[in-house]
Design a protein around this motif. Structure first.
Motif, PDB file in Angstrom:
ATOM      1  N   THR A 173       0.850  -1.189   0.000  1.00 24.48           N
ATOM      2  CA  THR A 173       0.000   0.000   0.000  1.00 24.48           C
ATOM      3  C   THR A 173       0.886   1.239   0.000  1.00 24.48           C
ATOM      4  OG1 THR A 173      -0.204  -0.005   2.417  1.00 24.48           O
ATOM      5  CG2 THR A 173      -1.948  -1.111   1.151  1.00 24.48           C
ATOM      6  N   ALA A 174       0.339   2.328  -0.541  1.00 29.47           N
ATOM      7  CA  ALA A 174       1.081   3.592  -0.614  1.00 29.47           C
ATOM      8  C   ALA A 174       0.132   4.751  -0.372  1.00 29.47           C
ATOM      9  CB  ALA A 174       1.751   3.730  -1.980  1.00 29.47           C
ATOM     10  N   GLU A 175       0.694   5.891  -0.055  1.00 34.54           N
ATOM     11  CA  GLU A 175      -0.126   7.058   0.266  1.00 34.54           C
ATOM     12  C   GLU A 175      -0.763   7.701  -0.956  1.00 34.54           C
ATOM     13  OE1 GLU A 175       2.309  11.055   0.648  1.00 34.54           O
ATOM     14  OE2 GLU A 175       3.284   9.480   1.818  1.00 34.54           O
ATOM     15  N   SER A 176      -0.186   7.462  -2.142  1.00 35.17           N
ATOM     16  CA  SER A 176      -0.731   8.109  -3.341  1.00 35.17           C
ATOM     17  C   SER A 176      -0.428   7.285  -4.584  1.00 35.17           C
ATOM     18  CB  SER A 176      -0.133   9.512  -3.513  1.00 35.17           C
ATOM     19  OG  SER A 176       1.236   9.414  -3.880  1.00 35.17           O
ATOM     20  N   GLU A 177      -1.164   7.575  -5.634  1.00 35.97           N
ATOM     21  CA  GLU A 177      -0.923   6.918  -6.911  1.00 35.97           C
ATOM     22  C   GLU A 177       0.467   7.248  -7.434  1.00 35.97           C
ATOM     23  OE1 GLU A 177      -3.114   6.352 -11.248  1.00 35.97           O
ATOM     24  OE2 GLU A 177      -3.950   7.759  -9.796  1.00 35.97           O
ATOM     25  N   ASP A 178       0.903   8.490  -7.255  1.00 38.53           N
ATOM     26  CA  ASP A 178       2.236   8.888  -7.723  1.00 38.53           C
ATOM     27  C   ASP A 178       3.331   8.044  -7.070  1.00 38.53           C
ATOM     28  OD1 ASP A 178       1.190  10.817  -9.406  1.00 38.53           O
ATOM     29  OD2 ASP A 178       1.580  12.476  -8.036  1.00 38.53           O
ATOM     30  N   VAL A 179       3.243   7.846  -5.764  1.00 34.60           N
ATOM     31  CA  VAL A 179       4.239   7.045  -5.057  1.00 34.60           C
ATOM     32  C   VAL A 179       4.190   5.601  -5.555  1.00 34.60           C
ATOM     33  CG1 VAL A 179       4.872   6.075  -2.800  1.00 34.60           C
ATOM     34  CG2 VAL A 179       4.301   8.504  -2.993  1.00 34.60           C
ATOM     35  N   ALA A 180       2.997   5.043  -5.694  1.00 34.31           N
ATOM     36  CA  ALA A 180       2.841   3.660  -6.149  1.00 34.31           C
ATOM     37  C   ALA A 180       3.403   3.468  -7.555  1.00 34.31           C
ATOM     38  CB  ALA A 180       1.368   3.262  -6.106  1.00 34.31           C
ATOM     39  N   VAL A 181       3.104   4.388  -8.450  1.00 37.07           N
ATOM     40  CA  VAL A 181       3.595   4.295  -9.828  1.00 37.07           C
ATOM     41  C   VAL A 181       5.114   4.460  -9.868  1.00 37.07           C
ATOM     42  CG1 VAL A 181       3.558   5.448 -12.086  1.00 37.07           C
ATOM     43  CG2 VAL A 181       1.414   4.944 -10.894  1.00 37.07           C
ATOM     44  N   HIS A 182       5.640   5.375  -9.078  1.00 39.91           N
ATOM     45  CA  HIS A 182       7.091   5.606  -9.039  1.00 39.91           C
ATOM     46  C   HIS A 182       7.834   4.332  -8.601  1.00 39.91           C
ATOM     47  CE1 HIS A 182      10.873   7.717  -8.544  1.00 39.91           C
ATOM     48  NE2 HIS A 182      10.920   7.340  -7.284  1.00 39.91           N
ATOM     49  N   ILE A 183       7.374   3.728  -7.515  1.00 37.80           N
ATOM     50  CA  ILE A 183       8.009   2.507  -7.011  1.00 37.80           C
ATOM     51  C   ILE A 183       7.856   1.374  -8.027  1.00 37.80           C
ATOM     52  CG2 ILE A 183       7.848   0.686  -5.256  1.00 37.80           C
ATOM     53  CD1 ILE A 183       7.076   2.951  -3.247  1.00 37.80           C
ATOM     54  N   SER A 184       6.655   1.191  -8.537  1.00 38.29           N
ATOM     55  CA  SER A 184       6.386   0.098  -9.484  1.00 38.29           C
ATOM     56  C   SER A 184       7.211   0.235 -10.755  1.00 38.29           C
ATOM     57  CB  SER A 184       4.899   0.052  -9.823  1.00 38.29           C
ATOM     58  OG  SER A 184       4.133  -0.193  -8.663  1.00 38.29           O
ATOM     59  N   THR A 185       7.310   1.425 -11.275  1.00 35.15           N
ATOM     60  CA  THR A 185       8.088   1.661 -12.500  1.00 35.15           C
ATOM     61  C   THR A 185       9.562   1.317 -12.281  1.00 35.15           C
ATOM     62  OG1 THR A 185       6.548   3.378 -13.195  1.00 35.15           O
ATOM     63  CG2 THR A 185       8.725   3.387 -14.230  1.00 35.15           C
ATOM     64  N   ALA A 186      10.098   1.714 -11.141  1.00 35.31           N
ATOM     65  CA  ALA A 186      11.500   1.397 -10.840  1.00 35.31           C
ATOM     66  C   ALA A 186      11.720  -0.109 -10.755  1.00 35.31           C
ATOM     67  CB  ALA A 186      11.925   2.067  -9.533  1.00 35.31           C
ATOM     68  N   LEU A 187      10.788  -0.814 -10.141  1.00 30.59           N
ATOM     69  CA  LEU A 187      10.920  -2.266  -9.997  1.00 30.59           C
ATOM     70  C   LEU A 187      10.804  -2.985 -11.339  1.00 30.59           C
ATOM     71  CD1 LEU A 187       8.874  -2.708  -6.720  1.00 30.59           C
ATOM     72  CD2 LEU A 187      11.343  -2.966  -6.978  1.00 30.59           C
TER      73      LEU A 187
END
Length: 108
Positions: free
Chosen positions: A12-26
């Motif tokens: 879980t993440a606080e925002s869509e931006d944080v989730a997308v940022h982490i997911s894209t890096a992975l």
């Protein structure tokens, strides 16, 4: 590669931006094959003795078991929470072609 080698990782993440940022890096680092970001999650929990009600984003990541430790480390490194929700579940069955794709996408 067997179906038992594939896992899902829930974050879980606080925002869509944080989730997308982490997911894209992975995905870029081939630690996960893909991620599904779901908005509109309401989380209710107790933190420091106070009941919290927060809007969050849920992420379901697909990868292989051998990458779990690296994924957890990277999520913790990039995440905005001090104690992020990260859980891992085995994939017990599924479309064999899809699971092979997950394996191919996560090869170094």
């Amino acid at each position: 590669m067997t179906k038992e080698d594939c896992v899902t990782i829930y974050v879980t993440a606080e925002s869509e931006d944080v989730a997308v940022h982490i997911s894209t890096a992975l995905v870029r680092e081939k630690l996960i094959a893909c991620a599904n970001v779901q908005t509109g999650i309401r989380s209710i929990y107790e933190w420091d003795g106070v009941i919290q009600l927060d809007n969050e984003v849920a992420v379901t990541m697909k990868t292989v078991a051998s990458h779990v430790d690296a994924v957890i480390a990277k999520v913790k490194e990039m995440h905005s929470y001090g104690v992020p929700c990260i859980t891992v579940s085995p994939i017990v069955d599924g479309n064999p072609e899809y699971l092979e794709w997950v394996a191919r996408q996560t090869k170094a």
